[in-house]
Design an enzyme around this catalytic site. Sequence first.
Site, PDB file in Angstrom:
ATOM      1  CG  ASN A  58      -0.569   0.010   2.840  1.00  0.00           C
ATOM      2  OD1 ASN A  58       0.750  -0.306   3.246  1.00  0.00           O
ATOM      3  ND2 ASN A  58      -0.660   0.982   3.309  1.00  0.00           N
ATOM      4  CD  GLU A 118       2.575  -0.467  10.749  1.00  0.00           C
ATOM      5  OE1 GLU A 118       1.625  -1.225  10.293  1.00  0.00           O
ATOM      6  OE2 GLU A 118       3.121   0.179   9.696  1.00  0.00           O
ATOM      7  CB  CYS A 166      -1.252   0.380   8.362  1.00  0.00           C
ATOM      8  SG  CYS A 166      -0.342   1.944   8.580  1.00  0.00           S
TER       9      CYS A 166
END
Length: 502
Positions: free
Chosen positions: A147, A245, A279
């Site tokens: 992304n 993450e 995110c």
Amino acid sequence: MTETPTTAPVSATMIATANPATGEPVGSWPVDGAATVAAAVERARVAAQTWRELGFTERKRALQRWAAHLVVNVDEFCALISAENGKTADDAYLEVVTAVEHLNWAAVNARKILGPKKVWPGMMMANHEAVIEQRPHGVVGVIGPWNYPVYTPNGSIAYALAAGNTVVFKPSELTTGVGHWYADAFAAANPALPEGILSVVSGPGETGRALVESGVDMIAFTGSTATGKRIMAAAAARLTPVVLECGGKDAAIVAEDADIAAAADAVAWSAMANSGQTCVGTERCYVVASVLDEFLAELTKRVTDLRPGSGPDASYGPMTLPSQVDVITKHVEDALANGGTAVVGGPESIEAPFVGPIVLLDVPEDSVAVREETFGPTLTVRSVRTVEEAIELANASEYGLASSVFSRKRGMEIARQLRAGATSVNSPAAYAAIPALPFGGVGESGIGRIHGAAGLLGFTRPHSIARQRFMIPGMALLSFARTESTLSTVRKLTALRFGRAK
């Protein structure tokens, strides 16, 4: 962050990428198996000595040459990012320049943060010099997402390199070309440096598994919580340190004293930019009831005209991962079936590979649209009586990556009560663009930090050195030759220093 997919066009020997909006091929690369990954790690290990011995100044120069190469060739790079990821040219540019900001910050600040530091040895050991030296781990394996295929892995790679490590990078199979271009830029900017300081391995999840099991000295991963847990379990076999993450279900709180128009603008961008594939994008919004109608009006005004597409006039691009469309459909349909109301868009907004903006009002808190990461251009909005109720609902999540708060007077107060790794007050995701701020989550959102001093320190291990500068006659405490007189002196000094409460 959704899981790195295994649905890219992959054969046993080749991996291909395609434009998610048009299906047009972008490029193809060999699939790297365990033997190839092991060879890359070995080259990185050989190069590690040269890179480490360059020292902070020469490493800074190498990293800044790399940053300059990225900027000079930014149009070519952004075109590739747009082709493989699908995001708009402007969004690709902002991603690259933000990554460059982090790259430069790590290069410039590494010496100050990681250089040797003398500390007070204490009265009992006053004849010693005490020094802390930060040593690089060695070879760091970085597994990146699709992304933000530059900005996100750069947060590990730049800081790991600045700290003196070498890196083997596995990009997502959906953005393999971006990963290779990024690493090739380092080599092009530094032709005199040996091969292996930054290298790329290509392939699906099995290539990532091979990297984790290759004997690297540290692993930095961005992706789904489920995959992160598997990586952490595999790393435990060798007690390999990890930074993970993972996913987020980030909340925004709009207080009664917020600048409503500004809050709506920020939430709209945070929720919809990059097709919601962020995110730290806002997926839940809690608004105090007294300003709900005004907020919804402002939000609707900003969101209604947003259009996904692949042309220059598009607000954002397609869904990069085709299967994510199914997740969005499931979440939206479940929200509406359980009493939520569509304020903007709805199931009709979903026309793969594009998803129009969707805003849902008062969706039950136990629905998948509120509990699970949607990772699309959707937003749930809920009315709350007070800010305190909003804080309670925002914190009632297994995730804890990031958050945002909108309040003229209480922003910092509210931010300090949120269970999250980062909070932006009166703006969307500002922390991500400030290199000095560490980034990472709590709970199901991950472990460890990248960015900032914490990020640099995380890619090193402290080595403590105590050097005796001179002998003190009769004060050999760490010796069988010590005397009762020595211990008697120590007892008296200890009683004088610590024996009385103040």
